[in-house]
Design a protein around this motif. Structure first.
Motif, mmCIF file in Angstrom:
data_model
loop_
_atom_site.group_PDB
_atom_site.id
_atom_site.type_symbol
_atom_site.label_atom_id
_atom_site.label_comp_id
_atom_site.label_asym_id
_atom_site.label_seq_id
_atom_site.Cartn_x
_atom_site.Cartn_y
_atom_site.Cartn_z
ATOM 1 N N LYS A 1 -17.668 8.121 0.217
ATOM 2 C CA LYS A 1 -18.031 7.894 1.611
ATOM 3 C C LYS A 1 -19.249 6.996 1.738
ATOM 4 O O LYS A 1 -20.000 6.782 0.782
ATOM 5 N N THR A 2 -19.416 6.472 2.956
ATOM 6 C CA THR A 2 -20.515 5.557 3.241
ATOM 7 C C THR A 2 -21.826 6.330 3.385
ATOM 8 O O THR A 2 -21.836 7.565 3.435
ATOM 9 N N ALA A 3 -22.920 5.565 3.497
ATOM 10 C CA ALA A 3 -24.231 6.187 3.679
ATOM 11 C C ALA A 3 -24.288 6.981 4.970
ATOM 12 O O ALA A 3 -25.062 7.947 5.093
ATOM 13 N N ASP A 4 -23.446 6.601 5.944
ATOM 14 C CA ASP A 4 -23.395 7.321 7.221
ATOM 15 C C ASP A 4 -22.525 8.567 7.166
ATOM 16 O O ASP A 4 -22.420 9.297 8.154
ATOM 17 N N GLY A 5 -21.876 8.806 6.039
ATOM 18 C CA GLY A 5 -21.084 10.019 5.878
ATOM 19 C C GLY A 5 -19.598 9.881 6.171
ATOM 20 O O GLY A 5 -18.862 10.874 6.106
ATOM 21 N N LYS A 6 -19.129 8.678 6.479
ATOM 22 C CA LYS A 6 -17.707 8.490 6.754
ATOM 23 C C LYS A 6 -16.938 8.386 5.442
ATOM 24 O O LYS A 6 -17.254 7.559 4.581
ATOM 25 N N VAL A 7 -15.936 9.224 5.284
ATOM 26 C CA VAL A 7 -15.108 9.180 4.072
ATOM 27 C C VAL A 7 -14.131 8.016 4.211
ATOM 28 O O VAL A 7 -13.194 8.065 5.004
ATOM 29 N N THR A 8 -14.355 6.974 3.426
ATOM 30 C CA THR A 8 -13.537 5.767 3.522
ATOM 31 C C THR A 8 -12.602 5.590 2.337
ATOM 32 O O THR A 8 -11.733 4.722 2.364
ATOM 33 N N ASN A 9 -12.759 6.400 1.302
ATOM 34 C CA ASN A 9 -12.000 6.141 0.080
ATOM 35 C C ASN A 9 -10.807 7.064 -0.130
ATOM 36 O O ASN A 9 -9.764 6.622 -0.617
ATOM 37 N N ASN A 10 -10.924 8.334 0.236
ATOM 38 C CA ASN A 10 -9.905 9.306 -0.160
ATOM 39 C C ASN A 10 -8.831 9.537 0.895
ATOM 40 O O ASN A 10 -9.092 9.499 2.095
ATOM 41 N N TRP A 11 -7.642 9.816 0.402
ATOM 42 C CA TRP A 11 -6.543 10.293 1.225
ATOM 43 C C TRP A 11 -6.817 11.762 1.556
ATOM 44 O O TRP A 11 -7.355 12.506 0.736
#
Length: 500
Positions: free
Chosen positions: A466-476
């Protein structure tokens, strides 16, 4: 699909038109995509590879002990099984050899432009073409652009004060410097993730001293690895259905493990108990044991499979340092507690810039929209493969398609099948381009992120997921079976279809 869309996509009166496809990267994803296009009757494709050989991240990660944490039978293409893997979990050289063999068998090498790094791609809306520029200045055109560069290709380095003053050797594990002799040296390893747990046990017996600068402790569970016997390999060669059965059973076992990534699940607690039991079996020092005990739920960060990490840490010449690094001097790493740790060599085991998808490549879509700007608050895509405003552009191993529990090869095959059907629709129709609708993409991602909140990946720890802001961008966010079901066929109602 409405009648007007059907006439564009499935019009039987339309002859197949010439279609050029550009694929970025000759790793696992790019090779798979090329083979799927071949099987769909689309032969005019070029794979642009920045290096001199195939293999992607497996070609690059040559550090001692490098290998896969997904069982070999499943870390291979379903259409190209390998009956004679040397081990249940294959080492890096064997994985590279597998992909090299695939490239030769499917005659992909003539389609690959090696040593050609694409630095910019712009969509020409009027012509319906992607115009590509390489680092060397060459320019290319393609009707369809497909990225196979993945998530783990650009090493991440920490910003450390004084690093430029260091007089010894310093390198990243993903760019291992084999010319550096570590025998008897004082080695500092910064980071303790999936790469470190593989190379530290390999180098620990050789070095004079080894200091591991740990950021956070990891959940580590035993790795059920062993060599395949010659009798087993003979049976796999004689009875191909046994390979398929082994693959299927392995898939089901790993698919079940998704349950461990649901917040508060009893299955996750089983992983934690197994990890603590493994640590306690090897680490007798209570101070070291406390350092190595995670303070977050299992799975929030990547769960690591290893049999020799804890024994390596228990060695007399290995020290685990948990104080934060303050600066690097000419011959030492100084921590915030004021202690100076003398080192001759620094090895960065600090992972990859995983959330900056496709960077530093410049991808420009409709209306001069730049993908890196569109993704300023975290990458997202429709089903992980398409982005609104970037027509005829598709991704493999894109946002929210990584896994914590199963094989990424499975996900890549789902994506390649989906994309190949989109390319077929373009070839068999009067369409100039497909562009996923923004509302469809946003609806998909709202549901995905809502589901994500139920998983440990959305828990409080920081991770490369996830990004520094906490958004999970990588996982299904769910089982891979759900992803497969949703990716069986494109729903062209989710796309804007623009005719010639």
């Amino acid at each position: 699909m409405g009648d007007s869309i059907r006439s564009l996509v499935e019009g039987t009166e339309v002859r197949k038109r010439p279609l050029r496809v550009a694929i970025l990267g000759a790793g696992a994803a790019g090779l798979c995509m090329a083979i799927k296009l071949q099987k769909s009757g689309i032969g005019d494709f070029t794979i642009f590879e920045k290096a001199a050989s195939v293999g992607g991240t497996w070609r690059d990660n040559t550090y001692p002990g490098s290998g896969c944490d997904v069982p070999s039978m499943l870390y291979s293409y379903s259409f190209e099984p390998k009956p004679d893997w040397s081990r249940k979990f294959a080492p890096q050289p064997e994985i590279v050899e597998y992909f090299e063999g695939v490239a030769r068998k499917y005659r992909l090498l003539p389609h690959i432009r090696f040593n050609t790094e694409i630095t910019e791609a712009r969509f020409d809306e009027a012509a319906g073409l992607w115009r590509l520029r390489a680092a060397g200045g060459e320019e290319f055109e393609a009707n369809v652009l497909i990225s196979g560069v993945g998530q783990l290709n650009r090493p991440a380095f920490p910003k450390l004060e004084g690093l430029n003053d260091f007089k010894g050797a310093a390198f990243h594990s993903a760019r291992w410097d084999h010319s550096v002799d570590l025998a008897g040296k004082r080695v500092g390893v910064i980071g303790n993730g999936a790469s470190a747990i593989q190379f530290v046990p390999e180098i620990a017996p050789k070095v004079g001293s080894l200091t591991i600068f740990q950021r956070t402790a990891n959940w580590c569970v035993p790795k059920a690895d062993r060599p395949f016997t010659e009798a087993e390999k003979a049976r796999f060669r004689a009875f191909p259905w046994l390979v398929k059965l082994q693959r299927y059973l392995t898939y089901l076992t790993l698919e079940r493990n998704y349950l461990a990534f649901v917040q508060g699940s009893w299955f996750g607690k089983l992983f934690e108990r197994a990890a603590l039991k493994e640590m306690e079996a090897h680490i007798k020092d209570p101070v070291l044991r406390k350092k190595l005990t995670p303070d977050y739920p299992a799975g929030c960060k990547r769960i690591l499979l290893t049999n020799d990490w804890f024994p390596a840490l228990a060695r007399d010449n290995v020290h685990v340092e948990t104080a934060h690094i303050a600066q690097v001097t000419e011959n030492a790493v100084k921590t915030e507690d004021g202690v100076s740790h003398p080192v001759d060599v620094i090895i960065f085991a600090t992972g990859f810039e995983s959330t900056d998808f496709l960077a530093p490549m410049k991808i420009v879509g409709r209306g001069n929209a730049e993908l890196n700007h569109v993704w300023a608050h975290g990458a997202e895509a429709h089903r992980g493969v398409a982005v609104a405003g970037f027509p005829n552009f598709f991704m493999l191993y894109g946002p929210n398609t990584n896994l914590g529990h199963n094989s990424i090869i499975f996900m890549i095959e789902c994506q390649a099948n989906y994309i190949a059907q989109c390319v077929e629709a373009l070839q068999n129709s009067r369409l100039r381009y497909l562009d996923v609708r923004k509302d469809a993409m946003e609806s998909f991602n709202r549901t995905l992120q809502k589901d994500m909140q139920k998983t440990v990946w959305a828990a409080g720890c920081s991770s490369w997921y996830k990004t520094a802001d906490g958004k999970v961008t990588n996982n299904w966010s769910s089982f891979t079976a759900k992803y497969w079901w949703e990716m069986r066929h494109p729903d062209f109602a989710e796309y804007t279809l623009v005719g010639a």
